[in-house]
Design a protein around this motif. Structure first.
Motif, mmCIF file in Angstrom:
data_model
loop_
_atom_site.group_PDB
_atom_site.id
_atom_site.type_symbol
_atom_site.label_atom_id
_atom_site.label_comp_id
_atom_site.label_asym_id
_atom_site.label_seq_id
_atom_site.Cartn_x
_atom_site.Cartn_y
_atom_site.Cartn_z
ATOM 1 N N UNK A 1 41.071 -12.099 120.819
ATOM 2 C CA UNK A 1 41.742 -13.337 121.243
ATOM 3 C C UNK A 1 43.255 -13.172 121.211
ATOM 4 N N UNK A 2 43.748 -12.485 120.201
ATOM 5 C CA UNK A 2 45.190 -12.250 120.063
ATOM 6 C C UNK A 2 45.718 -11.393 121.219
ATOM 7 N N UNK A 3 44.978 -10.337 121.552
ATOM 8 C CA UNK A 3 45.386 -9.464 122.659
ATOM 9 C C UNK A 3 45.323 -10.188 124.007
ATOM 10 N N UNK A 4 44.305 -11.036 124.187
ATOM 11 C CA UNK A 4 44.215 -11.835 125.421
ATOM 12 C C UNK A 4 45.374 -12.814 125.527
ATOM 13 N N UNK A 5 45.717 -13.424 124.375
ATOM 14 C CA UNK A 5 46.842 -14.355 124.346
ATOM 15 C C UNK A 5 48.149 -13.639 124.697
ATOM 16 N N UNK A 6 48.303 -12.407 124.218
ATOM 17 C CA UNK A 6 49.496 -11.608 124.544
ATOM 18 C C UNK A 6 49.501 -11.218 126.024
ATOM 19 N N UNK A 7 48.328 -10.839 126.530
ATOM 20 C CA UNK A 7 48.211 -10.397 127.916
ATOM 21 C C UNK A 7 48.544 -11.538 128.891
ATOM 22 N N UNK A 8 48.019 -12.734 128.588
ATOM 23 C CA UNK A 8 48.254 -13.884 129.466
ATOM 24 C C UNK A 8 49.492 -14.687 129.074
ATOM 25 N N UNK A 9 50.191 -14.186 128.048
ATOM 26 C CA UNK A 9 51.451 -14.793 127.595
ATOM 27 C C UNK A 9 51.299 -16.273 127.201
ATOM 28 N N UNK A 10 50.204 -16.574 126.497
ATOM 29 C CA UNK A 10 49.974 -17.957 126.065
ATOM 30 C C UNK A 10 50.468 -18.212 124.644
ATOM 31 N N UNK A 11 50.760 -17.137 123.912
ATOM 32 C CA UNK A 11 51.220 -17.269 122.524
ATOM 33 C C UNK A 11 52.638 -16.728 122.383
ATOM 34 N N UNK A 12 53.605 -17.609 122.412
ATOM 35 C CA UNK A 12 55.007 -17.173 122.287
ATOM 36 C C UNK A 12 55.326 -16.702 120.869
ATOM 37 N N UNK A 13 54.607 -17.233 119.893
ATOM 38 C CA UNK A 13 54.862 -16.858 118.493
ATOM 39 C C UNK A 13 54.521 -15.395 118.213
ATOM 40 N N UNK A 14 53.678 -14.785 119.051
ATOM 41 C CA UNK A 14 53.234 -13.412 118.820
ATOM 42 C C UNK A 14 53.892 -12.399 119.766
ATOM 43 N N UNK A 15 54.962 -12.802 120.433
ATOM 44 C CA UNK A 15 55.605 -11.896 121.400
ATOM 45 C C UNK A 15 56.132 -10.622 120.744
ATOM 46 N N UNK A 16 56.653 -10.760 119.524
ATOM 47 C CA UNK A 16 57.154 -9.572 118.816
ATOM 48 C C UNK A 16 56.012 -8.596 118.515
ATOM 49 N N UNK A 17 54.853 -9.140 118.162
ATOM 50 C CA UNK A 17 53.689 -8.302 117.901
ATOM 51 C C UNK A 17 53.268 -7.577 119.184
ATOM 52 N N UNK A 18 53.437 -8.218 120.312
ATOM 53 C CA UNK A 18 53.098 -7.629 121.599
ATOM 54 C C UNK A 18 53.992 -6.453 121.968
ATOM 55 N N UNK A 19 55.171 -6.388 121.366
ATOM 56 C CA UNK A 19 56.108 -5.285 121.648
ATOM 57 C C UNK A 19 55.804 -4.042 120.805
ATOM 58 N N UNK A 20 54.942 -4.198 119.803
ATOM 59 C CA UNK A 20 54.540 -3.056 118.971
ATOM 60 C C UNK A 20 53.614 -2.166 119.799
#
Length: 198
Positions: free
Chosen positions: A136-155
């Motif tokens: 769910x976290x990866x899907x949220x990052x992929x579809x850019x629905x979770x702004x709070x996890x954007x830094x995690x997406x850059x890892x």
């Protein structure tokens, strides 16, 4: 005289080895102490989480309705709902063991098996949820629905995968240890007491 003493000693030893149903039933059904009372107490404490979950849901629905567009929030609330159903089910199982009308050895063994099966299914469902959270976290990052996890997406993706796998293994081991500590000993004591019944 010696024969009389020997006979008395033999009778006492046979009385000790013979299980006493009344004492066993008292230990099992006592509402203040014993393994069953401990398990029921733990489930009662866990049931307190249900009104807290409902209160948190209502509070967030009123103050932050945008949160409900997040898949992560729905996974968290679905976990809460599943846990609530699980705690209510287990509480009803162990409560039935304290009812004198149902205090038959066979019925008790059936209830204990149901409880053990419930614990087993909880661990299976929990494992599925542990897998769903990173998805769910990866899907949220992929579809850019979770702004709070954007830094995690850059890892780096490989570091994220290693972190997810390590987290999954850690949660499985923690869950197993928690179950053993919270319920394992009490459940084994309860099974031993039921075995002593005639």
């Amino acid at each position: 005289m010696e024969l009389k003493n020997l006979k008395q000693t033999w009778q006492e030893s046979s009385n000790i080895s013979k299980p006493l149903n009344t004492n066993t039933m008292e230990l099992i059904q006592n509402k203040s102490y014993g393994p069953l009372a401990s398990i029921i107490s733990k489930f009662k404490t866990q049931l307190l989480a249900i009104p807290l979950l409902i209160g948190l849901f209502i509070y967030q629905l009123i103050t932050k309705p945008q949160l409900f567009h997040s898949p992560a929030i729905w996974i968290l609330y679905s976990i809460g709902i599943m846990l609530s159903i699980y705690f209510i089910y287990n509480y009803s199982l162990v409560s039935n063991l304290q009812k004198p009308s149902d205090a038959v050895k066979l019925n008790m063994e059936v209830q204990i098996k149901k409880l053990e099966s419930s614990f087993k299914w909880f661990r299976i469902v929990a494992s599925v949820y542990y897998l769903l959270i990173p998805i769910a976290l990866e899907l949220a990052l992929y579809f850019n629905t979770e702004k709070d996890f954007q830094q995690w997406g850059q890892v780096n993706i490989y570091i994220r995968i290693v972190t997810y796998v390590a987290g999954f293994v850690f949660m499985i081991l923690l869950s197993k240890r928690w179950f053993k500590r919270e319920y394992g000993e009490h459940l084994q004591s309860l099974k031993r007491l039921i075995k002593q019944m005639q």
